[in-house]
Design a protein around this motif. Structure first.
Motif, PDB file in Angstrom:
ATOM      1  N   UNK A  10      73.378 -46.986  65.860  1.00 57.98           N
ATOM      2  CA  UNK A  10      74.805 -47.189  66.118  1.00 57.98           C
ATOM      3  C   UNK A  10      75.365 -46.058  66.971  1.00 57.98           C
ATOM      4  N   UNK A  11      74.945 -44.823  66.661  1.00 57.40           N
ATOM      5  CA  UNK A  11      75.401 -43.673  67.442  1.00 57.40           C
ATOM      6  C   UNK A  11      74.914 -43.770  68.886  1.00 57.40           C
ATOM      7  N   UNK A  12      73.633 -44.156  69.077  1.00 57.20           N
ATOM      8  CA  UNK A  12      73.089 -44.281  70.428  1.00 57.20           C
ATOM      9  C   UNK A  12      73.811 -45.394  71.193  1.00 57.20           C
ATOM     10  N   UNK A  13      74.090 -46.516  70.513  1.00 55.56           N
ATOM     11  CA  UNK A  13      74.792 -47.615  71.178  1.00 55.56           C
ATOM     12  C   UNK A  13      76.203 -47.192  71.568  1.00 55.56           C
ATOM     13  N   UNK A  14      76.887 -46.455  70.704  1.00 55.94           N
ATOM     14  CA  UNK A  14      78.226 -45.972  71.037  1.00 55.94           C
ATOM     15  C   UNK A  14      78.175 -44.963  72.180  1.00 55.94           C
ATOM     16  N   UNK A  15      77.153 -44.127  72.206  1.00 52.63           N
ATOM     17  CA  UNK A  15      77.018 -43.116  73.250  1.00 52.63           C
ATOM     18  C   UNK A  15      76.685 -43.752  74.590  1.00 52.63           C
ATOM     19  N   UNK A  16      75.867 -44.794  74.575  1.00 51.29           N
ATOM     20  CA  UNK A  16      75.435 -45.421  75.825  1.00 51.29           C
ATOM     21  C   UNK A  16      76.585 -46.063  76.575  1.00 51.29           C
ATOM     22  N   UNK A  17      77.590 -46.508  75.875  1.00 52.65           N
ATOM     23  CA  UNK A  17      78.712 -47.179  76.528  1.00 52.65           C
ATOM     24  C   UNK A  17      79.962 -46.310  76.589  1.00 52.65           C
ATOM     25  N   UNK A  18      79.833 -45.018  76.373  1.00 59.89           N
ATOM     26  CA  UNK A  18      80.978 -44.115  76.390  1.00 59.89           C
ATOM     27  C   UNK A  18      81.001 -43.312  77.692  1.00 59.89           C
ATOM     28  N   UNK A  19      82.068 -43.411  78.490  1.00 61.47           N
ATOM     29  CA  UNK A  19      82.156 -42.623  79.720  1.00 61.47           C
ATOM     30  C   UNK A  19      82.223 -41.115  79.447  1.00 61.47           C
ATOM     31  N   UNK A  20      82.834 -40.743  78.348  1.00 63.17           N
ATOM     32  CA  UNK A  20      82.911 -39.323  77.999  1.00 63.17           C
ATOM     33  C   UNK A  20      81.518 -38.761  77.727  1.00 63.17           C
ATOM     34  N   UNK A  21      80.685 -39.534  77.041  1.00 60.48           N
ATOM     35  CA  UNK A  21      79.326 -39.085  76.761  1.00 60.48           C
ATOM     36  C   UNK A  21      78.521 -38.926  78.056  1.00 60.48           C
ATOM     37  N   UNK A  22      78.677 -39.854  78.984  1.00 62.03           N
ATOM     38  CA  UNK A  22      77.961 -39.757  80.257  1.00 62.03           C
ATOM     39  C   UNK A  22      78.454 -38.568  81.066  1.00 62.03           C
ATOM     40  N   UNK A  23      79.756 -38.274  81.012  1.00 61.24           N
ATOM     41  CA  UNK A  23      80.283 -37.090  81.688  1.00 61.24           C
ATOM     42  C   UNK A  23      79.702 -35.820  81.060  1.00 61.24           C
ATOM     43  N   UNK A  24      79.559 -35.828  79.743  1.00 61.48           N
ATOM     44  CA  UNK A  24      78.949 -34.689  79.057  1.00 61.48           C
ATOM     45  C   UNK A  24      77.499 -34.493  79.469  1.00 61.48           C
ATOM     46  N   UNK A  25      76.750 -35.609  79.602  1.00 60.23           N
ATOM     47  CA  UNK A  25      75.371 -35.500  80.070  1.00 60.23           C
ATOM     48  C   UNK A  25      75.334 -34.950  81.501  1.00 60.23           C
ATOM     49  N   UNK A  26      76.298 -35.338  82.321  1.00 55.36           N
ATOM     50  CA  UNK A  26      76.373 -34.812  83.685  1.00 55.36           C
ATOM     51  C   UNK A  26      76.636 -33.317  83.707  1.00 55.36           C
ATOM     52  N   UNK A  27      77.526 -32.848  82.841  1.00 54.03           N
ATOM     53  CA  UNK A  27      77.820 -31.416  82.752  1.00 54.03           C
ATOM     54  C   UNK A  27      76.584 -30.656  82.267  1.00 54.03           C
TER      55      UNK A  27
END
Length: 156
Positions: A50-67
């Motif tokens: 559930x956490x991975x599914x929520x993270x995969x579709x979260x723009x904030x999480x992707x921005x964090x991975x970019x940082x």
């Protein structure tokens, strides 16, 4: 919801394959298949899916991975520049004792093979070559002394 259903189906299919493998008397392989089949079920039960599914579709999480990626890239770039320039604590400490170490390895070796900072080795004056049958005695030893020093330097 869909991810949990898929993981449960994969676990059920894996356990079925493990049961068929055990029926064929391959118990070690069946136990290994069962272990792999239980991993997705365990991930669903702990909430990781559930956490991975929520993270995969979260723009904030992707921005964090970019940082995080940018930080890693900066870190690796600075390390590469330091290594290229030779900057670092160990390199500065060893620079002072470098000439004494190289002289101890092969004192009669030529200066370019010792590196910078080392004085060239004193070379005996070569005896004039005499023409005739006894000419190879003294000059032959001088010719091979440089080669012996280079071989000693490299531990051969």
């Amino acid at each position: 919801m869909i991810a949990e259903t898929v993981c449960a189906a994969v676990a059920a299919a894996g356990l079925g394959i493990a049961a068929i493998t055990a029926y064929r008397k391959r118990f070690l392989r069946a136990a290994r298949i069962a272990a792999y089949a239980l991993v997705p079920l365990g991930l669903v039960m702990t909430g990781v899916v559930e956490w991975v599914a929520d993270t995969a579709f979260s723009p904030t999480a992707w921005a964090g991975f970019g940082v995080l990626g940018a930080a890693w890239l900066l870190f690796m770039t600075t390390r590469a520049v330091e290594r290229r320039r030779g900057v670092g604590g160990k390199e500065r400490k060893e620079t002072g004792s470098r000439s004494s170490r190289t002289e101890a390895i092969a004192p009669a070796a030529s200066a370019p093979s010792l590196g910078r900072g080392a004085a060239p080795a004193a070379r005996p004056a070569a005896a004039p070559r005499a023409t005739g049958s006894g000419a190879s005695g003294a000059s032959g030893a001088d010719d091979f002394s440089d080669i012996e020093a280079i071989l000693k330097k490299h531990g051969i």
